[in-house]
Motif scaffolding. Structure first.
Motif, PDB file in Angstrom:
ATOM      1  N   VAL A  91       1.733  -2.310 -10.633  1.00 15.01           N
ATOM      2  CA  VAL A  91       3.031  -2.530  -9.722  1.00 15.01           C
ATOM      3  C   VAL A  91       3.263  -4.288  -9.700  1.00 15.01           C
ATOM      4  O   VAL A  91       4.375  -4.469  -9.733  1.00 15.01           O
ATOM      5  N   LEU A  92       2.447  -4.876  -9.572  1.00 15.39           N
ATOM      6  CA  LEU A  92       2.629  -6.343  -9.467  1.00 15.39           C
ATOM      7  C   LEU A  92       2.716  -6.932 -10.829  1.00 15.39           C
ATOM      8  O   LEU A  92       2.091  -6.820 -11.681  1.00 15.39           O
ATOM      9  N   PRO A  93       3.898  -8.193 -10.982  1.00 16.61           N
ATOM     10  CA  PRO A  93       3.900  -8.636 -12.142  1.00 16.61           C
ATOM     11  C   PRO A  93       2.763  -9.483 -12.570  1.00 16.61           C
ATOM     12  O   PRO A  93       2.046  -9.880 -11.713  1.00 16.61           O
TER      13      PRO A  93
ATOM     14  N   ARG B 269      -6.334  -0.891  -9.491  1.00 17.93           N
ATOM     15  CA  ARG B 269      -5.734  -0.532 -10.819  1.00 17.93           C
ATOM     16  C   ARG B 269      -4.243  -0.256 -10.461  1.00 17.93           C
ATOM     17  O   ARG B 269      -3.363  -0.766 -11.525  1.00 17.93           O
ATOM     18  N   ALA B 270      -4.023   0.501  -9.232  1.00 21.90           N
ATOM     19  CA  ALA B 270      -2.396   0.708  -9.110  1.00 21.90           C
ATOM     20  C   ALA B 270      -1.568  -0.622  -8.816  1.00 21.90           C
ATOM     21  O   ALA B 270      -0.565  -0.775  -9.258  1.00 21.90           O
ATOM     22  N   LEU B 271      -2.551  -1.650  -8.045  1.00 21.23           N
ATOM     23  CA  LEU B 271      -1.609  -2.935  -7.743  1.00 21.23           C
ATOM     24  C   LEU B 271      -1.309  -3.622  -9.276  1.00 21.23           C
ATOM     25  O   LEU B 271      -0.427  -4.313  -9.294  1.00 21.23           O
ATOM     26  N   LYS B 272      -2.372  -3.386 -10.113  1.00 17.14           N
ATOM     27  CA  LYS B 272      -2.197  -4.253 -11.282  1.00 17.14           C
ATOM     28  C   LYS B 272      -1.026  -3.648 -11.979  1.00 17.14           C
ATOM     29  O   LYS B 272      -0.201  -4.437 -13.007  1.00 17.14           O
TER      30      LYS B 272
ATOM     31  N   ILE C 239       0.945  -1.431   0.223  1.00 22.21           N
ATOM     32  CA  ILE C 239      -0.040  -0.025  -0.087  1.00 22.21           C
ATOM     33  C   ILE C 239       0.811   1.459   0.154  1.00 22.21           C
ATOM     34  O   ILE C 239       0.526   2.193  -1.004  1.00 22.21           O
ATOM     35  N   ILE C 240       1.934   1.301   0.874  1.00 20.13           N
ATOM     36  CA  ILE C 240       2.831   2.439   0.825  1.00 20.13           C
ATOM     37  C   ILE C 240       3.403   2.472  -0.482  1.00 20.13           C
ATOM     38  O   ILE C 240       3.455   3.801  -1.098  1.00 20.13           O
ATOM     39  N   VAL C 241       3.926   1.357  -1.062  1.00 19.52           N
ATOM     40  CA  VAL C 241       4.414   1.567  -2.403  1.00 19.52           C
ATOM     41  C   VAL C 241       3.566   2.162  -3.474  1.00 19.52           C
ATOM     42  O   VAL C 241       4.005   3.283  -4.213  1.00 19.52           O
ATOM     43  N   ILE C 242       2.585   1.662  -3.581  1.00 19.43           N
ATOM     44  CA  ILE C 242       1.569   2.162  -4.741  1.00 19.43           C
ATOM     45  C   ILE C 242       0.967   3.653  -4.285  1.00 19.43           C
ATOM     46  O   ILE C 242       1.110   4.308  -5.297  1.00 19.43           O
ATOM     47  N   THR C 243       1.034   4.095  -3.419  1.00 16.67           N
ATOM     48  CA  THR C 243       0.582   5.414  -2.879  1.00 16.67           C
ATOM     49  C   THR C 243       1.714   6.323  -3.106  1.00 16.67           C
ATOM     50  O   THR C 243       1.552   7.572  -3.396  1.00 16.67           O
ATOM     51  N   GLN C 244       2.835   5.832  -3.094  1.00 12.54           N
ATOM     52  CA  GLN C 244       4.075   6.900  -3.584  1.00 12.54           C
ATOM     53  C   GLN C 244       4.325   7.068  -4.996  1.00 12.54           C
ATOM     54  O   GLN C 244       4.802   7.842  -5.571  1.00 12.54           O
TER      55      GLN C 244
END
Length: 307
Positions: free
Chosen positions: A304-306, A299-302, A45-50
């Motif tokens: 970031v994540l492989p 949407r942001a997780l998609k 969560i921290i990574v994607i919000t950054q």
């Protein structure tokens, strides 16, 4: 006291789950997996919000700070629980116990304040949308977060000093999974009624006030949502707020039961169960609650994540 053999306590023994000797390995495995889920979920969560530009808004700024707080909050207690289960060495020094309690309470009260700040953010976004960018600018958001982190420190230092200034001259067996207020007061010698009153007052002021602020914010939010002409608009607004309400219910519900209910109803087993809710269960479910119910986060997780 002349003629009486007293032993001054210099360390405590965290009994924890010692009443379940056959389940020590199983419990270690469960708590280790939970700790990894908490670390990875909240770190994500921290990574994607950054890194995601679409999440550079006040709501996700607060969410990133909240996830960082959850990592700190569980790290105060869970590694010690894991070590006790693995080594069966349940001893904790007087200073280590005081430090754990102090940091734990600071982070717990910070969570109360931060949840209240997040509720106010949703109130401004939904009830005053035209003024939202002006009111919730970056400077204001940073000050609100800093205030949430700093407000609890002086109160907790005074409370912890009062508790650890008490004489501990009997049993050193702490019937809990970490150093907490009520188990410590049970071990103290002499009259602890003033300390218990101080705990209830602090709990009412710094627990109930943020909770009431959240409650008032959401009453106004729901009233405003019901006035929206569009069904889709109402659904989207409810969806945005429901995640936060679920987290508030889990955290405040279990914490208030432990700290505000009368002394006569306190039980070591019940306190242990509810304390696990607000220290372990809630931080584990927070990333799931916020991600599964939020299209922007998914949407942001998609991204970031492989795949």
């Amino acid at each position: 006291m002349e003629g009486t053999n007293l032993t001054v306590v210099i360390e405590f023994i965290l009994l924890g789950f010692s009443d379940l000797p056959k389940l020590q390995g199983f419990l270690f495995g469960i708590f280790f997996v939970i700790y990894m889920i908490i670390l990875m979920g909240n770190a994500l969560i921290i990574v994607i919000t950054q890194v995601d530009p679409s999440l550079q808004t006040p709501m996700y700024f607060f969410l990133g700070n909240f996830s960082f707080l959850e990592i700190c909050y569980t790290t105060v207690t869970l590694p010690r629980i894991l070590m006790n289960l693995w080594t069966q060495n349940r001893h904790i020094s007087f200073a280590a116990c005081a430090t754990q309690l102090c940091i734990f309470l600071i982070l717990g009260l910070t969570e109360c304040f931060l949840l209240a700040v997040m509720a106010c953010d949703r109130y401004v976004a939904i009830c005053k949308p035209l003024y939202y960018p002006l009111i919730m600018n970056h400077k204001v958001c940073s000050r609100l977060v800093a205030g949430a982190w700093m407000s609890a420190i002086p109160v907790v230092i005074v409370l912890a000093y009062q508790i650890f200034s008490l004489p501990f001259c009997g049993s050193n067996k702490l019937n809990h999974i970490f150093c907490d207020i009520h188990p410590l007061l049970k071990l103290a010698c002499g009259d602890t009624s003033l300390n218990e009153l101080s705990v209830y007052i602090d709990g009412a002021l710094f627990g109930m006030v943020p909770f009431l602020l959240i409650l008032v914010s959401y009453i106004k939010i729901i009233t405003a949502i019901l006035k929206l002409p569009s069904v889709m608009g109402r659904y989207k607004a409810f969806s945005t707020c429901s995640s936060h309400l679920m987290v508030v219910g889990l955290f405040f519900g279990s914490a208030l039961i432990v700290y505000v209910r009368p002394k006569s109803s306190h039980s070591a087993g019940i306190d242990r169960i509810f304390s696990m809710f607000y220290t372990i269960v809630t931080p584990m479910f927070n990333p799931m609650i916020y991600s599964l119910r939020n299209k922007d986060v998914i949407r942001a997780l998609k991204k970031v994540l492989p795949k």
